[in-house]
Design an enzyme around this catalytic site. Structure first.
Site, short mmCIF file in Angstrom:
data_model
loop_
_atom_site.label_atom_id
_atom_site.label_comp_id
_atom_site.label_asym_id
_atom_site.label_seq_id
_atom_site.Cartn_x
_atom_site.Cartn_y
_atom_site.Cartn_z
N GLU A 108 0.85 -1.19 0.00
CA GLU A 108 0.00 0.00 0.00
C GLU A 108 0.88 1.24 0.00
O GLU A 108 1.95 1.26 0.63
CB GLU A 108 -0.90 -0.02 1.24
CG GLU A 108 -1.75 1.22 1.47
CD GLU A 108 -2.71 1.49 0.32
OE1 GLU A 108 -2.74 2.66 -0.12
OE2 GLU A 108 -3.39 0.55 -0.14
N ASP A 158 -8.53 1.16 -7.57
CA ASP A 158 -9.08 2.42 -8.05
C ASP A 158 -9.64 2.22 -9.46
O ASP A 158 -8.93 1.79 -10.36
CB ASP A 158 -7.98 3.48 -8.07
CG ASP A 158 -8.52 4.90 -8.23
OD1 ASP A 158 -9.51 5.06 -8.97
OD2 ASP A 158 -7.95 5.82 -7.63
N THR A 232 -15.23 -4.19 3.30
CA THR A 232 -14.29 -3.08 3.42
C THR A 232 -15.02 -1.75 3.30
O THR A 232 -16.18 -1.68 2.87
CB THR A 232 -13.20 -3.15 2.33
OG1 THR A 232 -13.80 -2.91 1.06
CG2 THR A 232 -12.53 -4.51 2.32
N PHE A 234 -14.55 0.71 1.15
CA PHE A 234 -14.92 1.03 -0.22
C PHE A 234 -16.01 0.09 -0.73
O PHE A 234 -16.90 0.50 -1.48
CB PHE A 234 -13.69 0.96 -1.13
CG PHE A 234 -12.71 2.07 -0.87
CD1 PHE A 234 -13.00 3.35 -1.29
CD2 PHE A 234 -11.53 1.84 -0.20
CE1 PHE A 234 -12.11 4.40 -1.06
CE2 PHE A 234 -10.64 2.87 0.05
CZ PHE A 234 -10.93 4.15 -0.38
N GLU A 235 -15.97 -1.18 -0.31
CA GLU A 235 -17.02 -2.10 -0.70
C GLU A 235 -18.35 -1.67 -0.10
O GLU A 235 -19.39 -1.71 -0.76
CB GLU A 235 -16.66 -3.52 -0.22
CG GLU A 235 -17.66 -4.57 -0.63
CD GLU A 235 -17.25 -5.96 -0.16
OE1 GLU A 235 -17.99 -6.91 -0.45
OE2 GLU A 235 -16.19 -6.08 0.49
#
Length: 255
Positions: A108, A158, A232, A234-235
């Site tokens: 990351e 992304d 997550t 973003f999920e």
């Protein structure tokens, strides 16, 4: 290509400016990041204290040196899975205890994301997770030997939704070829996205790499854990917008 001055004022810091980008000697498509710069962020006081104490043991920064995985994890012969773009490590920390016999390397760029994962690892006494700070393509290309990985995970990358930015997407013919090179025969690539256009993009690429056999989703006989265990951040945002989660599995062809 060597990385220039690798000195750091602080542990785990990256050089300022644009990310390093390798020049690959083939005609495949790789992400071109252009004006994208390293994301910097501030840690809380507690996070910084833990970072200073634990990073030398648990973390590394992108460099031109292959990782000795056995030495880093303190055991020989264990399977190794690399997660590209681990974010805050929600899935990483949830899955790792269920695959204790596997070395997990989370890659990351965003330091606060790695710091949050570090906190989960330390508090949860999870001993099979390590972290590398850097761009995923460069980390794979420079720090892992060909044929050394049992799995690669790319969860919710992304989507770069604007058409002019599609070239920045990590799932392209070049990265798929790189993933295949780094995987052992029989190794597994697992990708997940909640972005409909990105899913269509990936659908066009599932058979583009001859070294990767597309297995679809689900794949009941998959030799690795594929249940991401948690939702997550973003999920979750995607599900709130009624996005559909699309997942993909490939296996490197056997010799």
């Amino acid at each position: 290509m060597s990385i220039s001055d690798n000195s750091r004022d602080q542990l785990g810091e990256l050089p300022a400016g644009r990310p390093l980008q390798s020049d690959f000697d083939n005609d495949l498509d790789y992400p071109r990041l252009g004006s994208v710069t390293f994301r910097r962020g501030t840690l809380t006081e507690n996070q910084q204290t833990m970072w200073d104490e634990k990073w030398p043991e648990l973390g590394r920064v992108l460099e031109d040196e292959l990782i000795d995985v056995d030495a880093w994890f303190g055991r020989e012969g264990a399977k190794t899975i690399v997660e590209i773009g681990s974010g805050t490590g929600t899935s990483t920390a949830a899955m790792a205890p269920l695959e204790a016999d596997t070395n997990i390397v989370a890659v990351e760029l965003y330091k606060p994301g790695l710091a949050k994962l570090m906190g989960s690892v330390v508090r949860g006494e999870i001993d099979n997770v390590r972290m590398v700070r850097g761009d995923g393509i460069e980390v794979l290309n420079r720090m892992f030997a060909d044929g050394s990985l049992d799995g690669i995970r790319v969860y919710f990358p992304d989507p770069w939704p604007k058409a002019r930015h599609n070239k920045r997407r990590i799932i392209q013919s070049g990265p798929l070829n790189l993933f295949a090179k780094k995987l052992k025969p029989g190794g597994v690539l697992h990708v997940a996205t909640d972005h409909a256009d990105y899913a269509e993009w990936i659908n066009e690429l599932v058979e583009v790499e001859p070294l990767l056999e597309y297995k679809g989703w689900p794949w009941e006989e998959c030799p690795q854990l594929t249940d991401r265990q948690v939702i997550t951040k973003f999920e979750g945002k995607g599900l709130e917008k009624d996005h559909v989660i699309n997942e993909y599995l490939w296996q490197k062809v056997q010799n």
